[in-house]
Design a protein around this motif. Structure first.
Motif, PDB file in Angstrom:
ATOM      1  N   ILE A  50      31.780   2.959  -4.778  1.00 14.75           N
ATOM      2  CA  ILE A  50      30.386   2.526  -4.656  1.00 14.75           C
ATOM      3  C   ILE A  50      29.472   3.189  -5.693  1.00 14.75           C
ATOM      4  CG2 ILE A  50      30.575   1.959  -2.211  1.00 14.75           C
ATOM      5  CD1 ILE A  50      29.148   4.653  -1.617  1.00 14.75           C
ATOM      6  N   ALA A  51      29.951   4.246  -6.374  1.00  8.42           N
ATOM      7  CA  ALA A  51      29.145   4.913  -7.401  1.00  8.42           C
ATOM      8  C   ALA A  51      30.049   5.848  -8.189  1.00  8.42           C
ATOM      9  CB  ALA A  51      27.987   5.707  -6.780  1.00  8.42           C
ATOM     10  N   ALA A  52      29.664   6.115  -9.429  1.00  7.86           N
ATOM     11  CA  ALA A  52      30.442   7.010 -10.292  1.00  7.86           C
ATOM     12  C   ALA A  52      29.698   8.331 -10.450  1.00  7.86           C
ATOM     13  CB  ALA A  52      30.672   6.379 -11.659  1.00  7.86           C
ATOM     14  N   GLY A  53      30.335   9.423 -10.039  1.00  7.30           N
ATOM     15  CA  GLY A  53      29.698  10.732 -10.156  1.00  7.30           C
ATOM     16  C   GLY A  53      29.555  11.192 -11.596  1.00  7.30           C
ATOM     17  N   TYR A  54      30.652  11.069 -12.361  1.00 11.17           N
ATOM     18  CA  TYR A  54      30.637  11.422 -13.783  1.00 11.17           C
ATOM     19  C   TYR A  54      30.792  10.143 -14.592  1.00 11.17           C
ATOM     20  CZ  TYR A  54      31.522  16.423 -12.748  1.00 11.17           C
ATOM     21  OH  TYR A  54      31.448  17.722 -12.316  1.00 11.17           O
TER      22      TYR A  54
ATOM     23  N   ALA B 133      19.752   9.742  -1.525  1.00 11.92           N
ATOM     24  CA  ALA B 133      19.520  11.170  -1.349  1.00 11.92           C
ATOM     25  C   ALA B 133      20.348  11.986  -2.331  1.00 11.92           C
ATOM     26  CB  ALA B 133      19.846  11.569   0.085  1.00 11.92           C
ATOM     27  N   THR B 134      21.581  11.574  -2.556  1.00  9.29           N
ATOM     28  CA  THR B 134      22.451  12.280  -3.501  1.00  9.29           C
ATOM     29  C   THR B 134      21.910  12.173  -4.918  1.00  9.29           C
ATOM     30  OG1 THR B 134      24.360  11.831  -2.080  1.00  9.29           O
ATOM     31  CG2 THR B 134      24.813  12.480  -4.351  1.00  9.29           C
ATOM     32  N   ALA B 135      21.429  10.999  -5.277  1.00 10.51           N
ATOM     33  CA  ALA B 135      20.826  10.811  -6.601  1.00 10.51           C
ATOM     34  C   ALA B 135      19.629  11.732  -6.787  1.00 10.51           C
ATOM     35  CB  ALA B 135      20.400   9.347  -6.768  1.00 10.51           C
TER      36      ALA B 135
ATOM     37  N   LYS C  55      20.608   6.586 -18.192  1.00  9.13           N
ATOM     38  CA  LYS C  55      19.233   6.369 -18.652  1.00  9.13           C
ATOM     39  C   LYS C  55      18.845   4.906 -18.488  1.00  9.13           C
ATOM     40  CE  LYS C  55      16.174   7.517 -22.524  1.00  9.13           C
ATOM     41  NZ  LYS C  55      16.107   8.117 -23.896  1.00  9.13           N
ATOM     42  N   ALA C  56      19.817   4.035 -18.632  1.00 11.96           N
ATOM     43  CA  ALA C  56      19.565   2.595 -18.475  1.00 11.96           C
ATOM     44  C   ALA C  56      19.763   2.128 -17.041  1.00 11.96           C
ATOM     45  CB  ALA C  56      20.477   1.810 -19.404  1.00 11.96           C
ATOM     46  N   GLY C  57      20.831   2.606 -16.392  1.00  8.86           N
ATOM     47  CA  GLY C  57      21.190   2.067 -15.078  1.00  8.86           C
ATOM     48  C   GLY C  57      20.960   2.977 -13.905  1.00  8.86           C
ATOM     49  N   GLY C  58      20.527   4.222 -14.167  1.00  8.97           N
ATOM     50  CA  GLY C  58      20.286   5.154 -13.079  1.00  8.97           C
ATOM     51  C   GLY C  58      21.522   5.952 -12.704  1.00  8.97           C
ATOM     52  N   TRP C  59      21.286   7.075 -12.018  1.00  2.58           N
ATOM     53  CA  TRP C  59      22.392   7.937 -11.577  1.00  2.58           C
ATOM     54  C   TRP C  59      23.443   7.113 -10.833  1.00  2.58           C
ATOM     55  CZ3 TRP C  59      24.612   8.673  -6.884  1.00  2.58           C
ATOM     56  CH2 TRP C  59      25.546   9.714  -6.788  1.00  2.58           C
ATOM     57  N   GLY C  60      24.706   7.414 -11.104  1.00  2.00           N
ATOM     58  CA  GLY C  60      25.803   6.784 -10.377  1.00  2.00           C
ATOM     59  C   GLY C  60      26.235   5.432 -10.892  1.00  2.00           C
ATOM     60  N   THR C  61      25.576   4.928 -11.939  1.00  2.00           N
ATOM     61  CA  THR C  61      25.890   3.586 -12.429  1.00  2.00           C
ATOM     62  C   THR C  61      27.334   3.484 -12.903  1.00  2.00           C
ATOM     63  OG1 THR C  61      25.072   1.816 -13.866  1.00  2.00           O
ATOM     64  CG2 THR C  61      25.199   4.016 -14.825  1.00  2.00           C
ATOM     65  N   MET C  62      27.857   2.276 -12.924  1.00  2.00           N
ATOM     66  CA  MET C  62      29.204   2.026 -13.444  1.00  2.00           C
ATOM     67  C   MET C  62      29.286   0.578 -13.888  1.00  2.00           C
ATOM     68  SD  MET C  62      31.299   2.223  -9.838  1.00  2.00           S
ATOM     69  CE  MET C  62      30.767   1.287  -8.394  1.00  2.00           C
TER      70      MET C  62
ATOM     71  N   ILE D 152      25.758  -1.240  -3.402  1.00  2.00           N
ATOM     72  CA  ILE D 152      24.971  -0.069  -3.001  1.00  2.00           C
ATOM     73  C   ILE D 152      24.084   0.397  -4.150  1.00  2.00           C
ATOM     74  CG2 ILE D 152      25.064   2.289  -2.126  1.00  2.00           C
ATOM     75  CD1 ILE D 152      25.950   0.145  -0.119  1.00  2.00           C
ATOM     76  N   LEU D 153      24.600   0.335  -5.358  1.00  2.00           N
ATOM     77  CA  LEU D 153      23.784   0.683  -6.518  1.00  2.00           C
ATOM     78  C   LEU D 153      22.590  -0.262  -6.653  1.00  2.00           C
ATOM     79  CD1 LEU D 153      26.564   1.463  -9.155  1.00  2.00           C
ATOM     80  CD2 LEU D 153      25.161   3.113  -7.893  1.00  2.00           C
ATOM     81  N   GLU D 154      22.832  -1.529  -6.417  1.00  2.00           N
ATOM     82  CA  GLU D 154      21.737  -2.503  -6.499  1.00  2.00           C
ATOM     83  C   GLU D 154      20.692  -2.246  -5.417  1.00  2.00           C
ATOM     84  OE1 GLU D 154      23.841  -6.158  -6.215  1.00  2.00           O
ATOM     85  OE2 GLU D 154      24.761  -5.964  -8.201  1.00  2.00           O
ATOM     86  N   ALA D 155      21.150  -1.887  -4.219  1.00  2.00           N
ATOM     87  CA  ALA D 155      20.228  -1.645  -3.107  1.00  2.00           C
ATOM     88  C   ALA D 155      19.387  -0.391  -3.327  1.00  2.00           C
ATOM     89  CB  ALA D 155      21.010  -1.525  -1.805  1.00  2.00           C
TER      90      ALA D 155
END
Length: 347
Positions: A119-123, A247-249, A295-302, A335-338
């Motif tokens: 649902i998200a990429a940490g690194y 919250a994690t972001a 920078k473009a897609g926000g924290w956690g983007t993939m 989840i990233l979109e939400a």
């Protein structure tokens, strides 16, 4: 540091290892999110694929600052390790969110019939690196020809992928299986060793003679620390997952702005970690968490394209014992979109 999922895993082994509990989970009869002891809060039990480390700086910060509480959640971080099957823990419902060290582990598990999805990429980039010395450097893949490379057993597939991508015959490189010890490189037994670039303590022995060739820069581009859940949890509790990601972001953004204080919080919670080493590592960690992509897609983007390339690489090398998973099998951007408005755009 053997942080890669054993590619011989298959669904039957998971079920045998966990008994009826996993069988129930795989048939969709177990609920993924549990209500915590604190009234009106839902507990997020986050199962790690490895030991607790600086990879959890953001979660620790978010918890300390009350971001999870503000979102109606409580957080429990469950350590992994060499004898812990984190994927099985999430599949069985013992934990409802998981984090793997490397994205291929998720693809292999999905192919084996385990219903999990990222649902998200940490690194944003993987820190896996080939380390050599200046006196005989490995600056690019072709420099491996005729040399001896020491790597973890579960990471041999990464070397195979790297050689295949660059048209190098496997027989042209001698491979020795090792753990996380850098000693053989210093004594001249091997020409390069592998590990995570963020493992400051292990790399100290190499000093200023160290030469790095990152797997990412050599063309095998994997995600590290991907967050994953079961299909059932995603379907039934997407609102809780969105709250967790938001919250994690926020936590990771606070780490970005307050790295020293973040290290203090991490070591306060986990005193076994070395504060000096963590201070040396935090800047490097943040460069993996935040870059032009975030920078473009926000924290956690993939990106779907990245997952597609990973699946193709592993399929071409015959690593999927069962059906080759599709991109939609292994990841979702729902989840990233939400949480798009909540996740910081920084790089």
């Amino acid at each position: 540091m053997a942080k890669f999922f054993n590619n011989s895993v298959h669904r039957r082994q998971f079920i045998q290892g966990l008994g009826l509990a996993t069988g129930a989970a795989l048939t969709g009869s177990m609920i993924g999110v549990s209500r915590s002891a604190r009234a009106e809060e839902f507990e997020i039990s986050m199962q790690l694929g490895w030991l607790i480390s600086n990879g959890q700086l953001g979660e620790v910060a978010a918890d300390k600052l009350g971001y999870y509480k503000d979102a109606g959640l409580s957080l429990k971080i469950v350590a992994g390790g060499p004898n812990v099957d984190g994927v099985a823990s999430v599949a069985s419902g013992r934990s409802n969110v998981g984090q793997l060290s490397s994205s291929p582990s998720l693809m292999l598990a999905r192919s084996a019939g385990i219903p999990i999805k990222c649902i998200a990429a940490g690194y944003q980039q993987h820190p896996f690196t080939y380390f050599s010395l200046k006196k005989d450097p490995v600056n690019e893949p072709k420099d491996m020809i005729g040399k001896t490379i020491a790597t973890q057993g579960t990471a041999r597939i990464l070397l195979r992928a790297l050689l295949a991508k660059h048209g190098i015959a496997e027989g042209d490189v001698k491979v020795i299986v090792m753990g996380g010890d850098m000693g053989p490189l210093m004594t001249g037994q091997v020409h390069a060793v592998t590990g995570w670039q963020s493992n400051i303590n292990a790399l100290k022995i190499l000093g200023d003679q160290r030469v790095d060739m990152r797997l990412w820069d050599a063309g095998i581009q994997l995600y590290a620390n991907p967050y994953y859940v079961t299909d059932e949890t995603l379907d039934q509790h997407s609102d809780k997952l969105a709250a967790f990601v938001s919250a994690t972001a926020r936590g990771w953004d606070w780490v970005r702005q307050n790295p020293d204080a973040a290290v203090d919080a991490l070591v306060e919670r986990y005193p076994n970690l070395d504060a000096e080493s963590e201070r040396q590592a935090v800047g490097l960690i943040l460069n993996y968490v935040f870059n032009d992509e975030t920078k473009a897609g926000g924290w956690g983007t993939m990106k779907r394209e990245n997952w597609e390339a990973q699946i193709k690489t592993y399929a071409d090398l015959g690593q999927f014992k069962n059906e080759v998973p599709s991109v939609d099998d292994v990841m979702t951007t729902s989840i990233l979109e939400a949480t798009a408005a909540d996740r910081p755009k920084a790089g």
